[in-house]
Design a protein around this motif. Structure first.
Motif, PDB file in Angstrom:
ATOM      1  N   ASN A  16       0.815  -1.250  -0.047  1.00 19.95           N
ATOM      2  CA  ASN A  16      -0.024  -0.024   0.130  1.00 19.95           C
ATOM      3  C   ASN A  16       0.896   1.229   0.016  1.00 19.95           C
ATOM      4  N   GLU A  17       2.242   1.048   0.293  1.00 20.86           N
ATOM      5  CA  GLU A  17       3.034   2.044   0.141  1.00 20.86           C
ATOM      6  C   GLU A  17       3.191   2.902  -1.238  1.00 20.86           C
ATOM      7  N   LYS A  18       3.260   4.172  -1.388  1.00 23.44           N
ATOM      8  CA  LYS A  18       3.234   4.682  -2.686  1.00 23.44           C
ATOM      9  C   LYS A  18       4.734   4.788  -3.315  1.00 23.44           C
ATOM     10  N   VAL A  19       4.658   4.513  -4.531  1.00 22.54           N
ATOM     11  CA  VAL A  19       5.866   4.747  -5.329  1.00 22.54           C
ATOM     12  C   VAL A  19       5.709   5.552  -6.576  1.00 22.54           C
ATOM     13  N   PRO A  20       6.850   6.383  -6.939  1.00 20.16           N
ATOM     14  CA  PRO A  20       6.862   7.347  -8.185  1.00 20.16           C
ATOM     15  C   PRO A  20       6.898   6.651  -9.459  1.00 20.16           C
ATOM     16  N   CYS A  21       5.795   6.727 -10.077  1.00 22.82           N
ATOM     17  CA  CYS A  21       5.689   6.101 -11.438  1.00 22.82           C
ATOM     18  C   CYS A  21       5.507   7.233 -12.583  1.00 22.82           C
ATOM     19  N   ARG A  61       1.546  -5.542 -17.118  1.00 24.41           N
ATOM     20  CA  ARG A  61       0.711  -5.803 -18.294  1.00 24.41           C
ATOM     21  C   ARG A  61       2.026  -5.708 -19.463  1.00 24.41           C
ATOM     22  N   ARG A  62       1.297  -6.039 -20.713  1.00 28.12           N
ATOM     23  CA  ARG A  62       2.162  -6.079 -22.076  1.00 28.12           C
ATOM     24  C   ARG A  62       1.486  -5.587 -22.781  1.00 28.12           C
ATOM     25  N   PRO A  63       1.957  -4.376 -23.481  1.00 34.46           N
ATOM     26  CA  PRO A  63       3.274  -3.751 -22.992  1.00 34.46           C
ATOM     27  C   PRO A  63       3.105  -3.101 -21.653  1.00 34.46           C
ATOM     28  N   PRO A  64       3.970  -2.744 -20.874  1.00 32.85           N
ATOM     29  CA  PRO A  64       3.826  -2.135 -19.538  1.00 32.85           C
ATOM     30  C   PRO A  64       3.262  -0.558 -19.692  1.00 32.85           C
ATOM     31  N   LEU A  65       2.143  -0.317 -18.740  1.00 33.38           N
ATOM     32  CA  LEU A  65       1.515   0.966 -18.862  1.00 33.38           C
ATOM     33  C   LEU A  65       2.320   2.078 -18.207  1.00 33.38           C
ATOM     34  N   ILE A  66       3.246   1.577 -17.441  1.00 29.26           N
ATOM     35  CA  ILE A  66       4.040   2.683 -16.753  1.00 29.26           C
ATOM     36  C   ILE A  66       5.672   2.096 -16.625  1.00 29.26           C
ATOM     37  N   SER A  67       6.308   3.029 -16.105  1.00 28.49           N
ATOM     38  CA  SER A  67       7.508   2.565 -15.581  1.00 28.49           C
ATOM     39  C   SER A  67       7.915   3.063 -14.176  1.00 28.49           C
ATOM     40  N   VAL A  68       8.471   2.115 -13.408  1.00 27.27           N
ATOM     41  CA  VAL A  68       8.343   2.289 -11.714  1.00 27.27           C
ATOM     42  C   VAL A  68       9.682   3.116 -11.667  1.00 27.27           C
ATOM     43  N   GLU A  69       9.722   3.930 -10.847  1.00 30.77           N
ATOM     44  CA  GLU A  69      10.858   4.750 -10.504  1.00 30.77           C
ATOM     45  C   GLU A  69      11.445   4.333  -9.106  1.00 30.77           C
ATOM     46  N   LEU A  70      12.572   4.403  -8.757  1.00 29.87           N
ATOM     47  CA  LEU A  70      13.037   4.212  -7.287  1.00 29.87           C
ATOM     48  C   LEU A  70      12.374   5.306  -6.185  1.00 29.87           C
ATOM     49  N   PRO A  71      11.808   4.919  -5.228  1.00 31.55           N
ATOM     50  CA  PRO A  71      11.488   6.116  -4.003  1.00 31.55           C
ATOM     51  C   PRO A  71      12.875   6.628  -3.649  1.00 31.55           C
ATOM     52  N   LYS A  72      12.664   7.696  -3.200  1.00 32.18           N
ATOM     53  CA  LYS A  72      14.068   8.380  -2.486  1.00 32.18           C
ATOM     54  C   LYS A  72      14.807   7.598  -1.699  1.00 32.18           C
ATOM     55  N   ILE A  73      14.073   6.761  -0.799  1.00 33.33           N
ATOM     56  CA  ILE A  73      14.876   6.352   0.274  1.00 33.33           C
ATOM     57  C   ILE A  73      15.917   5.215  -0.527  1.00 33.33           C
ATOM     58  N   TYR A  74      15.569   4.954  -1.672  1.00 36.55           N
ATOM     59  CA  TYR A  74      16.558   3.911  -2.333  1.00 36.55           C
ATOM     60  C   TYR A  74      17.376   4.320  -3.575  1.00 36.55           C
ATOM     61  N   LYS A  75      17.403   5.567  -3.632  1.00 34.34           N
ATOM     62  CA  LYS A  75      18.227   6.461  -4.469  1.00 34.34           C
ATOM     63  C   LYS A  75      19.659   6.616  -3.736  1.00 34.34           C
ATOM     64  N   GLU A  76      20.374   7.113  -4.770  1.00 37.42           N
ATOM     65  CA  GLU A  76      21.921   7.065  -4.614  1.00 37.42           C
ATOM     66  C   GLU A  76      22.360   7.783  -3.389  1.00 37.42           C
ATOM     67  N   SER A  77      21.642   8.826  -3.027  1.00 32.12           N
ATOM     68  CA  SER A  77      22.177   9.613  -1.780  1.00 32.12           C
ATOM     69  C   SER A  77      21.738   9.066  -0.534  1.00 32.12           C
ATOM     70  N   TYR A  78      20.726   8.212  -0.505  1.00 28.34           N
ATOM     71  CA  TYR A  78      20.406   7.516   0.749  1.00 28.34           C
ATOM     72  C   TYR A  78      21.328   6.104   0.726  1.00 28.34           C
ATOM     73  N   ARG A  79      21.594   5.518  -0.491  1.00 29.30           N
ATOM     74  CA  ARG A  79      22.532   4.468  -0.437  1.00 29.30           C
ATOM     75  C   ARG A  79      23.973   4.820   0.125  1.00 29.30           C
ATOM     76  N   GLU A  80      24.365   5.954  -0.156  1.00 29.27           N
ATOM     77  CA  GLU A  80      25.509   6.694   0.314  1.00 29.27           C
ATOM     78  C   GLU A  80      25.533   6.566   2.021  1.00 29.27           C
ATOM     79  N   ILE A  81      24.403   6.979   2.384  1.00 30.16           N
ATOM     80  CA  ILE A  81      24.363   7.258   3.781  1.00 30.16           C
ATOM     81  C   ILE A  81      24.336   5.916   4.530  1.00 30.16           C
ATOM     82  N   LEU A  82      23.461   4.934   3.840  1.00 22.68           N
ATOM     83  CA  LEU A  82      23.538   3.539   4.532  1.00 22.68           C
ATOM     84  C   LEU A  82      24.864   2.835   4.268  1.00 22.68           C
TER      85      LEU A  82
END
Length: 194
Positions: A16-21, A61-82
């Motif tokens: 149920n968590e939201k992701v950017p698409c 779906r084929r073809p995919p209707l969306i592309s899922v982008e990484l939420p900010k907590i999994y992006k490069e800046s947070y990966r460096e902190i972790l």
């Protein structure tokens, strides 16, 4: 996640968590998904945060209707902190279901860096949880934990208390079972006969 359950409350909360698409195609009569849309249709190129369960459905779906982008907590800046020191991060604030959500999102990470970050973060924090549960440190004095870390910490503390109680009892020392002792005697007798 591979071992998800349709009836798992935790899995329902995670999905149920939201992701950017980003929508790749025009979707007729779906403009209600975008609160700022004035049209009835949802146009291609629209960026929205939608629940993970809906994103997974539209992506599969084929073809995919969306592309899922990484939420900010999994992006490069947070990966460096972790990567620097995951033990100092407030995981509850970062994401209550950080590991579970990361398992879903990892398949949308082309480089595979999310998976590596999840593993490294878990290793660092597991050592911290384990040492806190076996020592006199209070787990509650550490940075707030994610849900899965709370479950692990509670299980480790319970196991440590049970072991301590068992060791203090001292009334039932470990001995070999009669069956094992008799088996050794028979083996020795058989060896002597040869």
């Amino acid at each position: 996640m591979e071992n998800t359950s349709y009836l798992s409350i935790q899995d329902i909360l995670v999905t149920n968590e939201k992701v950017p698409c980003k929508f790749l195609h025009d979707l007729p009569k779906m403009g209600f998904l975008d609160p700022s849309a004035t049209e009835e249709d949802l146009k291609a190129g629209t960026h929205l945060d939608i629940p993970l369960w809906l994103a997974e459905s539209l992506y599969s779906r084929r073809p995919p209707l969306i592309s899922v982008e990484l939420p900010k907590i999994y992006k490069e800046s947070y990966r460096e902190i972790l990567g620097a020191d995951a033990c100092t991060v407030d995981m509850h604030k970062l994401g209550k279901y950080f590991y579970e959500m990361g398992c879903y999102v990892a398949k949308h990470d082309i480089k595979g860096e999310v998976s590596a970050t999840l593993m490294n973060t878990f290793r660092q924090r597991f050592r911290m949880l384990l040492s806190a549960s076996v020592s006199n440190d209070s787990i509650s004095s550490m940075q707030p934990l994610s849900e899965s870390e709370r479950v692990q910490a509670a299980a480790a503390a319970t196991t440590e208390r049970a072991l301590a109680m068992w060791l203090q009892r001292g009334e039932s020392p470990l001995t070999a079972a009669n069956m094992v002792a008799n088996h050794r005697k028979r083996k020795r007798a058989e060896m002597e006969m040869l």
